[in-house]
Design a protein around this motif. Structure first.
Motif, mmCIF file in Angstrom:
data_model
loop_
_atom_site.group_PDB
_atom_site.id
_atom_site.type_symbol
_atom_site.label_atom_id
_atom_site.label_comp_id
_atom_site.label_asym_id
_atom_site.label_seq_id
_atom_site.Cartn_x
_atom_site.Cartn_y
_atom_site.Cartn_z
ATOM 1 N N ASN A 181 30.595 35.561 33.354
ATOM 2 C CA ASN A 181 29.898 36.058 32.160
ATOM 3 C C ASN A 181 30.336 37.482 31.834
ATOM 4 O OD1 ASN A 181 27.668 33.883 31.632
ATOM 5 N ND2 ASN A 181 27.768 34.172 33.846
ATOM 6 N N ALA A 182 30.564 38.267 32.881
ATOM 7 C CA ALA A 182 30.999 39.648 32.660
ATOM 8 C C ALA A 182 32.353 39.679 31.950
ATOM 9 C CB ALA A 182 31.086 40.388 34.001
ATOM 10 N N GLY B 186 24.522 38.175 41.491
ATOM 11 C CA GLY B 186 25.172 36.945 41.930
ATOM 12 C C GLY B 186 26.361 36.493 41.128
ATOM 13 N N GLY C 20 42.628 33.041 35.828
ATOM 14 C CA GLY C 20 41.213 33.415 35.820
ATOM 15 C C GLY C 20 40.743 33.838 37.195
ATOM 16 N N TYR D 297 23.644 40.850 29.214
ATOM 17 C CA TYR D 297 25.060 41.149 28.917
ATOM 18 C C TYR D 297 25.222 41.748 27.527
ATOM 19 C CZ TYR D 297 26.283 38.540 33.069
ATOM 20 O OH TYR D 297 26.400 38.130 34.375
ATOM 21 N N ASP E 41 29.405 41.678 39.427
ATOM 22 C CA ASP E 41 29.122 42.189 40.781
ATOM 23 C C ASP E 41 29.898 41.405 41.833
ATOM 24 O OD1 ASP E 41 27.426 40.110 39.939
ATOM 25 O OD2 ASP E 41 25.854 40.630 41.379
ATOM 26 N N SER E 42 30.039 40.086 41.627
ATOM 27 C CA SER E 42 30.865 39.321 42.560
ATOM 28 C C SER E 42 32.324 39.748 42.432
ATOM 29 C CB SER E 42 30.736 37.820 42.270
ATOM 30 O OG SER E 42 31.788 37.113 42.874
ATOM 31 N N ALA E 43 32.811 39.830 41.219
ATOM 32 C CA ALA E 43 34.211 40.194 40.993
ATOM 33 C C ALA E 43 34.547 41.516 41.668
ATOM 34 C CB ALA E 43 34.485 40.289 39.493
HETATM 35 C C1 TPW Z 1 40.085 34.446 43.826
HETATM 36 C C2 TPW Z 1 35.675 31.622 41.424
HETATM 37 C C3 TPW Z 1 34.995 32.554 39.156
HETATM 38 S S1 TPW Z 1 34.035 33.753 38.449
HETATM 39 C C4 TPW Z 1 33.442 34.285 39.944
HETATM 40 C C5 TPW Z 1 33.982 33.536 40.986
HETATM 41 C C6 TPW Z 1 33.657 33.784 42.422
HETATM 42 C C7 TPW Z 1 32.489 35.433 40.033
HETATM 43 C C8 TPW Z 1 31.451 35.448 38.933
HETATM 44 O O1 TPW Z 1 30.419 36.330 39.250
HETATM 45 P P1 TPW Z 1 30.436 37.815 38.727
HETATM 46 O O2 TPW Z 1 30.273 37.615 37.158
HETATM 47 O O3 TPW Z 1 31.731 38.453 38.952
HETATM 48 O O4 TPW Z 1 29.273 38.504 39.300
HETATM 49 P P2 TPW Z 1 28.972 37.116 36.366
HETATM 50 O O5 TPW Z 1 28.799 38.144 35.298
HETATM 51 O O6 TPW Z 1 29.223 35.761 35.780
HETATM 52 O O7 TPW Z 1 27.808 37.089 37.306
HETATM 53 N N1 TPW Z 1 37.939 33.253 43.974
HETATM 54 C C9 TPW Z 1 38.949 33.701 43.198
HETATM 55 N N2 TPW Z 1 38.966 33.536 41.887
HETATM 56 C C10 TPW Z 1 37.951 32.840 41.301
HETATM 57 N N3 TPW Z 1 38.020 32.655 39.979
HETATM 58 C C11 TPW Z 1 36.844 32.376 42.053
HETATM 59 C C12 TPW Z 1 36.896 32.605 43.400
HETATM 60 C C13 TPW Z 1 34.879 32.552 40.525
#
Ligand code: TPW
Ligand code: ADP
Ligand code: MG
Length: 569
Positions: A403-404, A482, A427, A378, A453-455
């Motif tokens: 983290n992103a 992830g 959040g 990051y 990537d999840s977001a």
């Molecule tokens: C509508 C729970 C908080 S953060 C996150 C989820 C699923 C994704 C984190 O992974 P990402 O980022 O985006 O790849 P990184 O850099 O840490 O790997 N559903 C909703 N809102 C929330 N906050 C979630 C689930 C969650």
């Protein structure tokens, strides 16, 4: 469609046309939505009369675009949805807008009341207005065309006044096709006068706040997104600079004063929360994001001043010693008028103490940013982004992930108000493409969305909308395979991926290729720099799949403390 036109010619109009006219008269410039029965013609006709219609792939993103438009313009953003499922998809964004204090109106087509009320099973039938009520400031239904102007005015006034928020406006299929005399319809149109009255705090409350400030040894201003929303930028800057008080910006208040301002205490957060003796909240609630104003992070003897439009916010989490209820702009003006210049000197020692911590923390951060790793992490990837964006200080940054989110917030400085748009009070994931589209459409300016990537997956399909409308949006996917991390294990040792795993080495860049956008796949800092520069120079819809180390992140980002039972530490 034909009969509508015929009716129009015969001196009649109908609910659908009058609804569009009422939006037009009230200055609505853009409608975000997804069409279908019974609102398709409403969108067509809106376009015909010069209202921009932006068609989405999912109502939640359309709702987010409307919400952020409301935040940026101080006028309610409009989201149009079809009945039942479309309505429900949009409702998430309406609820979020309400929690965030962003003015928006979700207008949804709905089934005829006689069928709904007797539960006779209409096409996409749902008692939408009653379902919407707990999720927004107010829910209204327009049952007759002659009530449209009042209904729209009520929705606008409710969305804007007091603490802004979401309003649900239900328009039935029957009402949309009901005719009325066209001249009467025109005569019914109006614009509400002063829908967002600027309320002033009492002199007593201003004096009380100044008295408290005058005895402070270690004062602190906390700026929240309400301060950004208030658009009192000059007054806030003048107050802070004249008083000499250090300030801490909440996430979306970053840039109200530049992050590199000498009074910015963002990188000495623990110190200032732990030691401040008088805390002045400007448009920031004492919710979970500030540990409710109590507990071990806070100086237990701190006194609080709170500037907020919402009287019932006072004492919501802890006693407020000096509440200032009113519009932030007016409140700050009044404070400046009566302020004595003595406060500046009281801050000298306090600021020296803060500067020492800031310098130490900046050194630690520099070391992390400059440490090369392969794959990237990051820090070294966001350093590249930060360096490139220093030449684009007026660009919008949309940001989500764990983290992103946290690392971007800490690493990417903001220099102008209301340019950082993120997951907000809840959040939540899923704001990415909607906020990007809303910001780009409303401002005509470029947007960089920095996404986990999840977001990205929550709203990724609307990358097609970005491409279709040729919006200047660059999406950077910080791809660690992830949620939090990409190296999770299945505790049963089975073949299924772990709950936090996503497809390893996924090529998110190939998604935008399908829609004609610019695609980049980067694994090294130099590639990231070149891709981001090229994407920004092109002004075209772009997606950079930025590969980072699957083990780089931490569980829950920076809020692992809210997850005490986690098996991963
Ligand atoms: C509508 C729970 C908080 S953060 C996150 C989820 C699923 C994704 C984190 O992974 P990402 O980022 O985006 O790849 P990184 O850099 O840490 O790997 N559903 C909703 N809102 C929330 N906050 C979630 C689930 C969650
Ligand atoms: P943050 O998440 O940045 O800490 P919050 O959303 O918790 O900010 O708080 C924003 C606060 O600002 C809300 O309590 C809201 O009532 C208040 N607010 C919004 N607009 C104004 C305004 N124009 N004047 C005064 N207060 C405002
Ligand atoms: Mg991730």
């Amino acid at each position: 469609m034909e009969s509508i036109t015929d009716n129009h010619n015969a001196g009649l109009t109908d609910g659908m046309h009058l609804m569009v006219d009422a939006l037009k008269v009230n200055g609505v410039q853009t409608i975000y939505g997804v069409v279908g029965i019974p609102v398709t013609d409403l969108a067509r006709h809106a376009q015909a009369v010069g209202i921009r219609y932006i068609g989405f792939r999912h109502e939640q993103s359309a709702g987010h675009a409307a919400a952020i438009t409301g935040y940026l313009t101080k006028k309610p953003g409009i989201c149009l949805t079809v009945s039942a499922p479309g309505f429900l998809n949009g409702l998430v964004a309406l609820a979020e807008a309400t929690v965030n204090g962003f003015p928006m109106i979700q207008i949804s087509g709905s089934s005829d009341r006689n069928i709904i009320d007797l539960q006779q099973g209409d096409y996409e039938g749902l008692d939408q207005m009653n379902i919407a009520k707990p999720f927004c400031k107010a829910a209204y239904r327009i049952n007759r065309p002659q009530d449209i102007s009042i209904g729209v005015a009520r929705a606008i006034r409710t969305a804007l006044s007091g603490r802004p928020g979401g309003v649900y406006l239900d328009i039935t299929t029957e009402m949309l096709s009901t005719t009325m005399d066209a001249a009467d319809a025109q005569a019914s149109l109006f614009t509400p006068v002063d829908p967002s009255p600027v309320l002033s705090p009492s002199s007593t409350s201003v004096n009380r706040a100044l008295k408290l400030l005058s005895v402070a040894k270690k004062p602190l201003v906390i700026l929240g997104k309400g301060a950004a929303y208030a658009q009192a930028d000059e007054a806030i800057r003048e107050f802070i600079e004249k008083s000499g008080i250090p300030f801490l910006p909440m996430s979306m208040a970053k840039g109200l004063l530049p992050d590199d301002h000498p009074q910015c205490a963002a990188s000495a957060r623990s110190l200032v929360l732990g030691q401040a003796d008088v805390v002045m909240l400007i448009g920031a609630r004492l919710n979970w994001l500030l540990n409710h104003g109590k507990g071990k992070k806070w100086n237990p003897d701190a006194k609080f001043i709170q500037l907020d439009i919402c009287a019932e916010e006072m004492d919501s989490n802890r006693p407020i010693d000096a509440p200032l209820v009113g519009d932030i702009g007016v409140s700050i003006d009044k404070l400046i008028c009566k302020m004595e210049p003595f406060e500046i000197s009281c801050c000298i020692e306090w600021r020296k103490q803060i500067d020492e911590v800031k310098n130490a923390n900046a050194g630690k951060m520099r070391a992390k940013l400059n440490k090369p790793t392969q794959p990237m992490n990051y820090f070294n990837s966001l350093k590249i982004v930060s360096d490139v964006l220093k030449d684009h200080k007026d660009i919008y940054i949309v940001n989500e992930g764990a983290n992103a989110l946290d690392n971007t917030r800490n690493i990417i400085n903001m220099y102008h108000p209301r340019l950082r748009l993120d997951t907000g009070t809840w959040g939540v994931m899923g704001i990415g493409m909607g906020y990007s589209i809303g910001a780009a459409v409303t401002s005509g300016k470029p947007v960089v969305a920095i996404e986990g990537d999840s977001a990205f997956g929550f709203s990724g399909t609307d990358i097609e909308t970005i491409c279709r409308y040729k919006l200047p949006v660059t999406v950077i996917v910080l791809n660690n395979d992830g949620i939090y991390r990409g190296d999770g294990v299945n505790l049963a040792g089975g073949a299924d991926p772990s709950p936090t795993s996503l497809t390893p080495s996924a090529r998110y860049d190939r998604i935008i290729e399908a829609f004609g956008g610019m695609a980049y796949h980067v694994t090294k800092p130099i590639e990231l720099e070149e891709a981001l520069c090229a994407a920004l120079a092109s002004g075209k819809p772009s997606l950079i799949n930025c590969v980072i180390d699957p083990s780089a992140g931490v569980e829950s980002g920076h809020i692992g403390n809210l997850n005490p039972h986690s098996s991963i530490k």
